[in-house]
Design an enzyme around this catalytic site. Structure first.
Site, PDB file in Angstrom:
ATOM      1  N   ARG A  84       1.677   3.673   0.089  1.00 26.63           N
ATOM      2  CA  ARG A  84       2.772   2.884   0.270  1.00 26.63           C
ATOM      3  C   ARG A  84       3.354   2.122  -1.226  1.00 26.63           C
ATOM      4  NH1 ARG A  84       5.504  -1.710   0.040  1.00 26.63           N
ATOM      5  NH2 ARG A  84       3.873  -2.768   0.201  1.00 26.63           N
ATOM      6  N   ASP A  85       3.502   1.326  -1.440  1.00 27.91           N
ATOM      7  CA  ASP A  85       3.819   0.864  -2.661  1.00 27.91           C
ATOM      8  C   ASP A  85       3.935   1.590  -3.045  1.00 27.91           C
ATOM      9  OD1 ASP A  85       5.070  -1.699  -4.054  1.00 27.91           O
ATOM     10  OD2 ASP A  85       3.287  -3.264  -3.261  1.00 27.91           O
TER      11      ASP A  85
ATOM     12  N   HIS B 146       6.875   3.499  -4.702  1.00 26.96           N
ATOM     13  CA  HIS B 146       8.250   3.149  -5.260  1.00 26.96           C
ATOM     14  C   HIS B 146       7.878   3.906  -6.485  1.00 26.96           C
ATOM     15  CE1 HIS B 146       9.498   0.529  -3.057  1.00 26.96           C
ATOM     16  NE2 HIS B 146       8.530  -0.503  -2.377  1.00 26.96           N
TER      17      HIS B 146
ATOM     18  N   SER C 289       6.125 -10.192  -5.244  1.00 23.03           N
ATOM     19  CA  SER C 289       6.603  -9.343  -5.813  1.00 23.03           C
ATOM     20  C   SER C 289       7.582  -8.765  -6.876  1.00 23.03           C
ATOM     21  CB  SER C 289       7.603  -9.598  -3.894  1.00 23.03           C
ATOM     22  OG  SER C 289       8.024 -10.161  -3.176  1.00 23.03           O
TER      23      SER C 289
ATOM     24  N   HIS D 151      -1.336 -10.513  -2.189  1.00 28.68           N
ATOM     25  CA  HIS D 151      -1.054  -9.655  -2.671  1.00 28.68           C
ATOM     26  C   HIS D 151      -0.278  -9.698  -4.110  1.00 28.68           C
ATOM     27  CE1 HIS D 151       1.745  -5.253  -2.404  1.00 28.68           C
ATOM     28  NE2 HIS D 151       2.441  -5.804  -3.238  1.00 28.68           N
TER      29      HIS D 151
ATOM     30  N   HIS E 147       1.274  -8.921  -7.883  1.00 32.22           N
ATOM     31  CA  HIS E 147       2.300  -7.679  -8.807  1.00 32.22           C
ATOM     32  C   HIS E 147       1.541  -8.069 -10.542  1.00 32.22           C
ATOM     33  CE1 HIS E 147       4.417  -5.164  -6.474  1.00 32.22           C
ATOM     34  NE2 HIS E 147       4.560  -5.431  -5.403  1.00 32.22           N
TER      35      HIS E 147
END
Length: 341
Positions: free
Chosen positions: A13-14, A17, A167, A195, A197
């Site tokens: 899913r991620d 991008h 994010s 989560h 990054h």
């Protein structure tokens, strides 16, 4: 005794991008089978922006939500199937179809200070008997106390787990410790999620800090597959967590095989911490802005680094891509005025 963690894998899913949402069904199936063989607890799939998001505005996916969910559902024997939605893109009808496809875990994402936007969808999922989580995005824009308050609201709306997304890849470990600690104290009845990054190269360290502060659900993607500098690198995260005194139940050799398959079949190249990713992390700006910032800055003769820092000062969030146009125009105008002075 080691503390048990649940690893949530949003590679399918991620990672979308990074390839403009063009992962095909064969690639989805192949990685899902490999992740399942590694006993990764939750495998998340969908358009990068979640259910219902395939569009000209944010990118048309190579496959429909229905096709992606059914393909990965069929590939999973041990892992649970997860999906994601953003209110405004996804609807209750999208959730209803996903339930019919056998989705086990739903994530509803909202801005860090707007948990109320998840109330309707969390309530719908609760009433449907589905497992629903809420993640607070762009969490560097809120204090630990604010995040704790928003997380508690989400639990009141029906979230069965709640947490934060870094994010923009802006956090350092003490930032994570403070925020996760505050949320754990405020919502001690449900698991807390982190989560990360990797804009500043800190995603694994931040994830360990989150686990040590009490998070029980940690996200990671194969080879860090994701926008910009990518996400927490899953095949590094798992053994580091294990060495740090946690247990995940994941088969390391099979996990490494899954990561190699992902590099071969999902991505043109693994994410790197490139200059613009570093700047976006420092500025606290969503990595997904990178291509548009570079494109518009180049056309206007403006330094894209200055654009990122100005977007950070204006606290731009995903969905405000039009602000990039305004900032570039303003900086270009300033440069022209300075040249003429």
């Amino acid at each position: 005794m080691k503390k048990q963690l649940v690893i949530h894998d949003p590679t399918l899913r991620d990672g979308q991008h990074a390839v403009r949402h063009q992962l095909g069904l064969t690639a989805l199936r192949r990685y899902a089978e490999a992740a399942d063989a590694a006993r990764i607890p939750v495998v998340e799939v969908g358009h990068g922006n979640g259910l219902g998001a395939s569009s000209l505005q944010v990118g048309l996916a190579a496959a429909t939500d229905d096709a992606m969910l059914s393909t990965v559902r069929e590939a999973l024997r041990h892992s649970r199937l997860g999906t994601f939605m953003l209110p405004g893109w996804g609807t209750s009808d999208d959730l209803r179809r996903a339930i019919a496809h056998g989705v086990d875990v739903f994530r509803v994402g909202v801005h860090a200070t707007e948990a109320s936007l998840a109330e309707h969808h969390l309530g719908f999922l609760r009433d449907a008997g589905a497992e629903a989580h809420c993640v607070l995005m762009m969490s560097h824009m809120a204090s630990p106390d604010e995040l704790a308050e928003q997380a508690a609201r989400a639990v009141g709306y029906g979230a069965q787990a709640v947490g934060i997304m870094d994010s923009a890849g802006h956090f350092l470990p003490p930032d994570v410790t403070a925020r996760i600690g505050a949320i754990v104290e405020a919502v001690d009845t449900v698991p807390v999620i982190f989560h990360g990054h990797n804009n500043l190269g800190m995603a694994v360290a931040n994830s360990v800090a989150a686990a040590e502060a009490g998070a029980l659900i940690i996200d990671g993607c194969a080879r860090g597959f994701g926008a910009g500098a990518g996400n927490t690198q899953l095949e590094v995260l798992v053994p580091v967590l294990e060495r740090s005194g946690f247990t995940t139940g994941i088969d390391l050799y099979a996990l490494l095989d899954a990561a190699e398959l992902a590099e071969r079949e999902l991505m043109p190249a693994p994410p790197v911490t490139a200059s613009m990713s570093i700047v976006s992390g420092l500025a606290g700006v969503f990595s997904g802005f990178k291509h548009r910032v570079v494109e518009l800055s180049g056309a206007a003769g403006v330094d894209p680094r200055e654009v990122f820092f100005e977007l950070g000062r204006r606290q731009a969030i995903a969905g405000q891509e039009d602000l990039i146009v305004d900032v570039v125009a303003e900086l270009s105008g300033r440069r022209t005025a300075a040249d003429e002075a």
